[in-house]
Structures are given as C-alpha cells and as structure tokens.
Design a protein around this motif. Structure first.
Motif: not given
Lengths: 88, 240
Positions: B5-7, B191, B204, B206, B210, B212, B214
């Motif tokens: 994951y990239e938050l 995304y 997670q 959001l 925001d 995220l 994946i």
C-alpha cells in the motif's frame, strides 16, 4: 548549464518546449528540424517529443549516445519532473 | 506478489494557488516536484482543481497522454483544435487522447460559481495515436451503493475508453455499505481516491481527498464509514 535538444514532429509543441526549457537556469534548449541535423548536433540531453516516426525514433535511439528523455503531455505539466533528474 | 500500500494523505499533496486556480497535485506536476511522487504505474497526474467564476485555462497543447476530466461541481466549457465545443458538468466524463497533438481551452462557464474537477492523465500504451475527443453523461444514480464503471480500454464497454489497459469506477455509498473490487487484469494496481466521506480499505482508513495505491492485489474490500461517501477507483498497469 546543460544543452537540451528538443526533437519532434509537431513544430508548435517543439517551440513551446524550447521556450519553457529556456526559462530554466540550468538548461538551454535547441531544436533540429531533421533527424540528420539532430544526429550531428551538439547537446547534452535529448527530449523526444511527439509525432516522431517509428523509423526515425529507432535511428535516433541507435545513434544518439546522450540520455534520451521521452516527453509526455506536450507542455509544462510534466517537463520539470522529466528534466530535473538530468540537470545539475 | 505481496499486497502493498502507498498512502497519500490529502494534506501531503502539492498545492498551487494561482488566484483564479487552486490546484492540489497528488503527483509531481508543474512547479510541484517530489521525487517520491512521480506516478503510480500508468497513472501520472491526479489534479484536484477549483477554478474561479469566468476563469480558466487558455488554449494550450497536449500530446501523447490520455486525459480524463471528471467535473465535480459547476460547468466547464471545453473547446479544442478538432472542432469540439462542449460543456461538461457533474455526471459527465470527458476523455482526450492527445496523441500527435491537440490544442484546447477550458473555462468556467459561469461568472458567479466555481468549477471543481479532477484532471487525470494516464500514460498511453501507444504513442502518436490520432487525437480523439469524447464525453459521456452517466446516470449518477447508478453509482449509489455500487461501483459504476466510467472508463475502460474497450470502446464497446461501459464508460469512456482510452488507449491503456485501465478501468475506472466511481461509487457513492451509504454508511456501513461494503463492496468488493476484483482486479480486471492481473498485475494492475489500483489507486483509490476519496471524494467525500471516509472509507476503510483493507484496514486502512481514508478521509476526503486521501489517496491509496494498492499493488499486488487480486481483489480488495472497501467499506463506507460515513454517509454519502464517494470514491474513485483507478485500475492501471504498473509497468509503463
């Protein structure tokens, strides 16, 4: 100061890219109207714009030893991110 | 491949205030440069723009990019070098394949109301295509408590189409509604971008705006944590 050659088949977009690059302190831009002139030109980086034929692009990629950056978007949006890794 | 994951929190985005234009950039754009935020696979630009009444972007070029505009509020007037002149508003999706090059302008049609829209750029899977323009109007009721496809690679499929193996969906959910998204093409990433309310995705949380990313997922669950929670899911190739 790095010299960036801009090459592409859409003259209007090439002119815009040249103008934008010349606004940077760390770069100056040149353009070449033909592949032949590009291949004997002096520059540090090549920014490849749109409307370049597959034949010309293959020739350029085979014969240009300087870093080649593929430009996407046709304007200022992505230009900075594309060039910065190559500028001092 | 393991799921990862990239938050990107809303307040971590790049911000540009030009007076008439307030823009938030999820990825590096124009004068906002963050080497760790260049792209998510083929998704290169996610700009969240607010344009003052009567103002807009004068004629400017684009090439080699799939450009999707999603109006959220107000009327955005578009004019381009292919002869298209149109107004897009909430519920519409506009797409341009810039290819060998197009010129266009975008203005807020109304002097007394702002325009809010998302501008999304996806790297094409083929360079120098013939430029094209399309816009469609979707029934926003069809995204209530379910995901509505708004974009795909296929002209015959729901939504607009682009030159890339990408699928976009939007959904607006009541509190507590859960749904599942299954990846369309193996290897693609997703995304997720929250438009309003809050969601939980794979544990997670959001909040509005925001994002995220994946990777490595075959599917995932999302749950609306608030009422009127709206989300945009963008499935894109991770290799470009």
């Amino acid at each position: 100061m790095k010299t960036v050659a801009v090459f592409g088949g859409n003259a209007d977009i090439v002119a815009i890219l040249v103008r934008l690059i010349n606004q940077y302190d760390a770069a100056e831009a040149v353009s070449f109207p033909t592949v032949e002139e590009l291949l004997i030109g002096n520059f540090d980086l090549l920014l490849l714009s749109s409307s370049v034929s597959e034949t010309d692009e293959a020739l350029i990629r085979a014969q240009v030893s300087q870093p080649i950056i593929q430009h996407y978007g046709g304007g200022s949006g992505l230009l900075r991110a594309e060039l910065l890794p190559y500028l001092d | 491949m393991m799921k990862s994951y990239e938050l990107h929190a809303a307040d971590s985005r790049g911000a540009a205030n030009h007076g008439w234009l307030q823009s938030y950039h999820t990825f590096s754009f124009a004068n906002y440069h963050n080497p760790s935020r260049i792209h998510f696979g083929a998704l290169r630009v996610l700009n969240d723009d607010t344009v003052s009444g009567g103002m807009g972007f004068g004629q400017h070029p684009h090439d080699n990019m799939e450009i999707i505009s999603i109006p959220l509020e107000g009327d955005l007037e578009h004019q381009d070098s292919m002869g298209n002149k149109a107004v897009i508003r909430h519920g519409d999706i506009q797409v341009m394949s810039a290819g060998t090059g197009i010129y266009h302008s975008e203005y807020n049609r109304n002097k007394d109301a702002t325009v809010k829209f998302l501008q999304i750029w996806v790297f094409p899977n083929k360079k120098n295509v013939t430029p094209r323009y399309d816009q469609i109007t979707l029934n926003v009721a069809d995204r209530h408590n379910q995901l509505q496809q708004i974009l795909s690679p296929n002209a015959e499929d729901a939504g607009v189409w682009i030159h890339q193996d990408a699928w976009f969906h939007m959904g607006k959910f009541d509190q507590g509604i859960e749904t599942n998204y299954a990846i369309k093409k193996a290897g693609n990433g997703i995304y997720a971008f929250v438009l309003s309310g809050s969601f939980e995705i794979d544990g997670q949380t959001l909040s509005p705006r925001d994002g995220l990313g994946i990777r490595g997922a075959e599917s995932f669950e999302l749950k609306a944590l608030t009422a009127d929670a709206e989300i945009l899911l963008m499935e894109v190739p991770m290799q470009i």
